[in-house]
Design a protein around this motif. Structure first.
Motif, PDB file in Angstrom:
ATOM      1  N   MET A 139       0.914  -1.565   0.465  1.00 37.17           N
ATOM      2  CA  MET A 139       0.479  -0.503  -0.037  1.00 37.17           C
ATOM      3  C   MET A 139       0.888   1.182   0.105  1.00 37.17           C
ATOM      4  SD  MET A 139      -3.398   0.668   0.902  1.00 37.17           S
ATOM      5  CE  MET A 139      -3.949  -0.268   0.763  1.00 37.17           C
ATOM      6  N   LEU A 140       0.544   2.689  -0.615  1.00 41.79           N
ATOM      7  CA  LEU A 140       0.860   3.247  -0.764  1.00 41.79           C
ATOM      8  C   LEU A 140       0.656   4.798  -0.427  1.00 41.79           C
ATOM      9  CD1 LEU A 140       3.911   5.217  -1.317  1.00 41.79           C
ATOM     10  CD2 LEU A 140       3.344   5.327  -3.836  1.00 41.79           C
ATOM     11  N   HIS A 141       0.478   5.099   0.467  1.00 40.52           N
ATOM     12  CA  HIS A 141      -0.088   6.848   1.041  1.00 40.52           C
ATOM     13  C   HIS A 141       0.419   8.053   0.548  1.00 40.52           C
ATOM     14  CE1 HIS A 141      -1.962   9.062   3.018  1.00 40.52           C
ATOM     15  NE2 HIS A 141      -2.966   8.801   3.028  1.00 40.52           N
ATOM     16  N   LEU A 142       0.123   8.625  -0.019  1.00 40.39           N
ATOM     17  CA  LEU A 142       0.815   9.161  -0.239  1.00 40.39           C
ATOM     18  C   LEU A 142       0.081  11.144   0.218  1.00 40.39           C
ATOM     19  CD1 LEU A 142       1.596   9.406  -3.962  1.00 40.39           C
ATOM     20  CD2 LEU A 142       2.842   8.863  -2.259  1.00 40.39           C
ATOM     21  N   GLY A 143       0.699  12.271   0.277  1.00 44.66           N
ATOM     22  CA  GLY A 143       0.091  13.480   0.904  1.00 44.66           C
ATOM     23  C   GLY A 143       0.463  14.214   1.407  1.00 44.66           C
ATOM     24  N   ALA A 144      -0.233  15.177   1.082  1.00 41.71           N
ATOM     25  CA  ALA A 144       0.414  16.992   1.394  1.00 41.71           C
ATOM     26  C   ALA A 144      -0.804  18.482   1.124  1.00 41.71           C
ATOM     27  CB  ALA A 144       0.611  17.394  -0.030  1.00 41.71           C
ATOM     28  N   ALA A 145      -0.479  18.173   2.523  1.00 44.39           N
ATOM     29  CA  ALA A 145      -1.587  19.143   3.210  1.00 44.39           C
ATOM     30  C   ALA A 145      -2.500  21.172   2.419  1.00 44.39           C
ATOM     31  CB  ALA A 145      -1.245  19.980   4.441  1.00 44.39           C
ATOM     32  N   GLY A 146      -1.590  21.437   2.023  1.00 40.01           N
ATOM     33  CA  GLY A 146      -2.420  22.343   0.761  1.00 40.01           C
ATOM     34  C   GLY A 146      -0.894  22.935   0.076  1.00 40.01           C
ATOM     35  N   ARG A 147      -1.178  24.026   0.333  1.00 39.04           N
ATOM     36  CA  ARG A 147      -0.446  24.667  -1.427  1.00 39.04           C
ATOM     37  C   ARG A 147       1.698  25.421  -0.211  1.00 39.04           C
ATOM     38  NH1 ARG A 147      -1.510  30.511  -4.386  1.00 39.04           N
ATOM     39  NH2 ARG A 147       0.797  30.631  -5.471  1.00 39.04           N
ATOM     40  N   ASN A 148       2.128  24.394  -0.755  1.00 42.79           N
ATOM     41  CA  ASN A 148       3.665  25.164  -0.118  1.00 42.79           C
ATOM     42  C   ASN A 148       3.648  23.763   0.749  1.00 42.79           C
ATOM     43  OD1 ASN A 148       4.204  27.286  -2.357  1.00 42.79           O
ATOM     44  ND2 ASN A 148       3.466  28.179  -0.917  1.00 42.79           N
ATOM     45  N   MET A 173       4.889  20.766   2.068  1.00 40.67           N
ATOM     46  CA  MET A 173       6.148  19.076   2.271  1.00 40.67           C
ATOM     47  C   MET A 173       5.063  17.808   2.193  1.00 40.67           C
ATOM     48  SD  MET A 173       9.227  17.621   4.583  1.00 40.67           S
ATOM     49  CE  MET A 173       9.465  19.789   4.596  1.00 40.67           C
ATOM     50  N   PRO A 174       5.175  17.093   0.653  1.00 38.02           N
ATOM     51  CA  PRO A 174       4.956  16.083   0.584  1.00 38.02           C
ATOM     52  C   PRO A 174       5.251  14.954   1.563  1.00 38.02           C
ATOM     53  CG  PRO A 174       6.323  16.720  -1.097  1.00 38.02           C
ATOM     54  CD  PRO A 174       6.046  17.858  -0.179  1.00 38.02           C
ATOM     55  N   THR A 175       4.606  14.091   1.540  1.00 38.69           N
ATOM     56  CA  THR A 175       4.696  12.930   2.372  1.00 38.69           C
ATOM     57  C   THR A 175       4.486  12.151   1.751  1.00 38.69           C
ATOM     58  OG1 THR A 175       2.456  12.644   3.367  1.00 38.69           O
ATOM     59  CG2 THR A 175       4.320  14.078   4.760  1.00 38.69           C
ATOM     60  N   ALA A 176       5.063  10.882   2.270  1.00 44.14           N
ATOM     61  CA  ALA A 176       5.124   8.933   1.004  1.00 44.14           C
ATOM     62  C   ALA A 176       4.920   8.225   2.277  1.00 44.14           C
ATOM     63  CB  ALA A 176       5.187   9.088   0.382  1.00 44.14           C
ATOM     64  N   GLY A 210       9.036  15.540   1.842  1.00 43.15           N
ATOM     65  CA  GLY A 210       9.934  16.393   0.359  1.00 43.15           C
ATOM     66  C   GLY A 210       9.728  15.277  -0.714  1.00 43.15           C
ATOM     67  N   HIS A 211       9.714  16.467  -1.014  1.00 43.58           N
ATOM     68  CA  HIS A 211       8.945  16.372  -3.069  1.00 43.58           C
ATOM     69  C   HIS A 211      10.676  14.753  -3.587  1.00 43.58           C
ATOM     70  CE1 HIS A 211       6.762  19.609  -3.866  1.00 43.58           C
ATOM     71  NE2 HIS A 211       7.607  19.937  -3.218  1.00 43.58           N
ATOM     72  N   HIS A 212      11.859  15.051  -3.521  1.00 42.57           N
ATOM     73  CA  HIS A 212      12.871  14.251  -4.250  1.00 42.57           C
ATOM     74  C   HIS A 212      13.014  12.980  -3.097  1.00 42.57           C
ATOM     75  CE1 HIS A 212      16.427  12.922  -5.935  1.00 42.57           C
ATOM     76  NE2 HIS A 212      16.861  13.139  -4.590  1.00 42.57           N
ATOM     77  N   LYS A 213      12.132  12.581  -2.015  1.00 41.91           N
ATOM     78  CA  LYS A 213      12.213  11.773  -1.266  1.00 41.91           C
ATOM     79  C   LYS A 213      11.401  11.030  -1.488  1.00 41.91           C
ATOM     80  CE  LYS A 213      16.423  11.676   1.201  1.00 41.91           C
ATOM     81  NZ  LYS A 213      17.008  10.745   0.936  1.00 41.91           N
ATOM     82  N   LEU A 258      10.812   7.064  -3.377  1.00 37.03           N
ATOM     83  CA  LEU A 258      10.238   6.266  -2.269  1.00 37.03           C
ATOM     84  C   LEU A 258       9.202   5.172  -2.831  1.00 37.03           C
ATOM     85  CD1 LEU A 258       9.295   4.468  -0.131  1.00 37.03           C
ATOM     86  CD2 LEU A 258       8.124   6.192   1.657  1.00 37.03           C
ATOM     87  N   THR A 259       8.184   6.216  -4.331  1.00 34.38           N
ATOM     88  CA  THR A 259       7.227   6.074  -4.922  1.00 34.38           C
ATOM     89  C   THR A 259       7.681   4.851  -6.423  1.00 34.38           C
ATOM     90  OG1 THR A 259       6.062   8.232  -4.677  1.00 34.38           O
ATOM     91  CG2 THR A 259       5.344   6.645  -6.492  1.00 34.38           C
ATOM     92  N   ASP A 260       9.095   5.162  -6.684  1.00 35.88           N
ATOM     93  CA  ASP A 260       9.840   4.617  -7.575  1.00 35.88           C
ATOM     94  C   ASP A 260      10.266   3.014  -7.216  1.00 35.88           C
ATOM     95  OD1 ASP A 260       9.632   6.355  -9.724  1.00 35.88           O
ATOM     96  OD2 ASP A 260      11.699   7.362  -9.449  1.00 35.88           O
ATOM     97  N   ASP A 261      10.470   3.505  -5.626  1.00 38.35           N
ATOM     98  CA  ASP A 261      10.666   2.065  -4.719  1.00 38.35           C
ATOM     99  C   ASP A 261       9.369   1.024  -4.466  1.00 38.35           C
ATOM    100  OD1 ASP A 261      12.881   0.746  -3.543  1.00 38.35           O
ATOM    101  OD2 ASP A 261      11.138   0.909  -1.768  1.00 38.35           O
TER     102      ASP A 261
END
Length: 57
Positions: A1-10, A12-15, A29-32, A36-39
């Motif tokens: 299962m993969l859960h992605l989140g970002a609370a709003g504008r600007n 920090m995304p989480t996974a 963070g965007h890069h990490k 993780l999504t690719d992994d």
């Protein structure tokens, strides 16, 4: 299962990636999150527990 989140504008995304095999990884963070999504996608094709389910189907 993969859960992605970002609370709003600007925000920090989480996974969060987890699997019944015991995998439980988080990224911030965007890069990490992109890494993780690719992994996670790679894991879905290599996980022995998921492969067993595909063979049974």
């Amino acid at each position: 299962m993969l859960h992605l989140g970002a609370a709003g504008r600007n925000a920090m995304p989480t996974a969060h990636s987890w699997c019944s095999c015991g995998r439980d990884l988080k990224a911030f963070g965007h890069h990490k999150v992109a890494q993780l999504t690719d992994d996670h996608t790679r894991h879905r094709s290599l996980c022995p527990l998921l492969a067993q389910g595909k063979e049974a189907a």
